[in-house]
Design a protein around this motif. Structure first.
Motif, PDB file in Angstrom:
ATOM      1  N   THR A  75       0.855  -1.195   0.000  1.00  0.00           N
ATOM      2  CA  THR A  75       0.000   0.000   0.000  1.00  0.00           C
ATOM      3  C   THR A  75       0.887   1.240   0.000  1.00  0.00           C
ATOM      4  N   GLY A  76       0.334   2.339  -0.491  1.00  0.00           N
ATOM      5  CA  GLY A  76       1.144   3.545  -0.618  1.00  0.00           C
ATOM      6  C   GLY A  76       2.255   3.356  -1.633  1.00  0.00           C
ATOM      7  N   GLY A  77       2.027   2.461  -2.596  1.00  0.00           N
ATOM      8  CA  GLY A  77       3.080   2.092  -3.540  1.00  0.00           C
ATOM      9  C   GLY A  77       3.216   3.000  -4.743  1.00  0.00           C
ATOM     10  N   VAL A  83       2.820  -5.310   2.818  1.00  0.00           N
ATOM     11  CA  VAL A  83       3.568  -4.163   3.330  1.00  0.00           C
ATOM     12  C   VAL A  83       2.595  -2.997   3.469  1.00  0.00           C
ATOM     13  N   ASN A  84       2.325  -2.616   4.704  1.00  0.00           N
ATOM     14  CA  ASN A  84       1.429  -1.496   4.994  1.00  0.00           C
ATOM     15  C   ASN A  84       2.256  -0.223   5.077  1.00  0.00           C
ATOM     16  N   LYS A  92      -6.356   2.740  10.751  1.00  0.00           N
ATOM     17  CA  LYS A  92      -7.506   1.963  10.264  1.00  0.00           C
ATOM     18  C   LYS A  92      -7.178   1.269   8.950  1.00  0.00           C
ATOM     19  N   GLY A  93      -6.485   1.965   8.054  1.00  0.00           N
ATOM     20  CA  GLY A  93      -6.129   1.372   6.763  1.00  0.00           C
ATOM     21  C   GLY A  93      -5.247   0.151   6.937  1.00  0.00           C
ATOM     22  N   MET A  94      -4.271   0.243   7.830  1.00  0.00           N
ATOM     23  CA  MET A  94      -3.410  -0.898   8.124  1.00  0.00           C
ATOM     24  C   MET A  94      -4.233  -2.048   8.703  1.00  0.00           C
ATOM     25  N   ARG A 101       4.791 -12.902   5.616  1.00  0.00           N
ATOM     26  CA  ARG A 101       5.372 -11.711   6.227  1.00  0.00           C
ATOM     27  C   ARG A 101       4.349 -10.569   6.200  1.00  0.00           C
ATOM     28  N   ILE A 102       4.297  -9.816   7.283  1.00  0.00           N
ATOM     29  CA  ILE A 102       3.593  -8.534   7.304  1.00  0.00           C
ATOM     30  C   ILE A 102       4.593  -7.497   7.796  1.00  0.00           C
ATOM     31  N   VAL A 103       4.823  -6.474   7.000  1.00  0.00           N
ATOM     32  CA  VAL A 103       5.752  -5.408   7.374  1.00  0.00           C
ATOM     33  C   VAL A 103       4.984  -4.089   7.409  1.00  0.00           C
ATOM     34  N   ASN A 104       4.930  -3.483   8.580  1.00  0.00           N
ATOM     35  CA  ASN A 104       4.227  -2.223   8.770  1.00  0.00           C
ATOM     36  C   ASN A 104       5.238  -1.083   8.855  1.00  0.00           C
ATOM     37  N   ILE A 105       5.040  -0.054   8.065  1.00  0.00           N
ATOM     38  CA  ILE A 105       5.946   1.086   8.100  1.00  0.00           C
ATOM     39  C   ILE A 105       5.462   2.063   9.175  1.00  0.00           C
TER      40      ILE A 105
END
Length: 233
Positions: free
Chosen positions: A11-13, A87-88, A115-117, A135-139
């Motif tokens: 997301t946010g890509g 990837v959030n 909320k989006g994440m 894998r989940i990677v949160n920025i």
């Protein structure tokens, strides 16, 4: 090509860190699903990913909207049949004293960054749980580790990202590795809209760290919040 055959949603890509992450994962062979609200930007990212030889799906998505997130996940499954990596990255910020932040600005920050994440993770998880390389990677941000003046609501959202990351890692122990990446200042459009200095970090530096966490041989414990304040290369 250590991620060949895997599918990653970012997301946010459409630009900045998210675009760099898409390209970094694509270079290792992953199929990329790039999500953002701006059609023109995600199509640019799609072309750049495809130029690496990887497959890419661009889906215009407002991650604040539940039905839009469901559509993102459904289209991903229709095309690639699996989700291995989420990837959030999508995020927004306003730099103002707390008393000057409007309720609409507060809602935009919290709905996008938290909320989006939550929505993306909630609806991707049933599919991610089927992956052997999940894998989940949160920025998050350095602002998720320490409060910064005039960024109070943004800081609150990024602290929340770390809290969800740690909780989810415990829930999914042994099934999915979950991480938060906490960059310092990165040379992005958002950073330049908030500050006048030139940060040391580039989007590619953060993308490299995300890639390391997604590789099969990563030994970083799930639930970790990894700070990136200096260029790793």
């Amino acid at each position: 090509m250590e991620l060949k055959g895997q599918t990653a949603i970012v997301t946010g890509g459409g630009r900045g860190i998210g675009r760099a992450i898409c390209l970094s994962l694509a270079d290792e062979g992953a199929n990329i699903v790039v999500a953002s609200r701006t059609e023109e930007e995600i199509q640019q990212t799609r072309q750049m990913v495809e130029d690496t030889g990887a497959s890419c799906l661009a889906i215009s998505t407002d991650i604040r909207e539940e039905e839009g997130v469901k559509k993102l996940i459904s289209k991903t499954m229709d095309v690639f049949g699996k989700i291995d990596i989420l990837v959030n990255d999508a995020g927004v910020a306003y730099r103002k004293p707390l008393q000057d932040i409007s309720t609409d600005e507060y809602d935009e920050i919290m709905d996008t960054n938290v909320k989006g994440m939550f929505l993306c993770t909630k609806y991707a998880l049933p599919h991610i749980l089927k992956s052997d390389s999940a894998r989940i990677v949160n920025i998050s941000s350095g602002a998720g580790k320490q409060g910064i003046p005039q960024l109070s609501v943004y800081c609150a959202s990024k602290f929340a990202v770390i809290g969800i990351t740690e909780s989810l890692a415990s829930e999914l122990a042994g099934k999915v590795k979950v991480y938060a990446v906490c960059p310092g200042g990165v040379d992005t459009q958002m950073y330049r809209s908030l500050f006048s200095d030139e940060p040391m970090l580039k989007p590619e530096h953060i993308a490299q760290k995300v890639l390391e966490l997604c590789l099969p041989d990563s030994k970083v414990p799930s639930g970790s919040s990894i700070e990136v304040y200096r260029p790793p290369f």
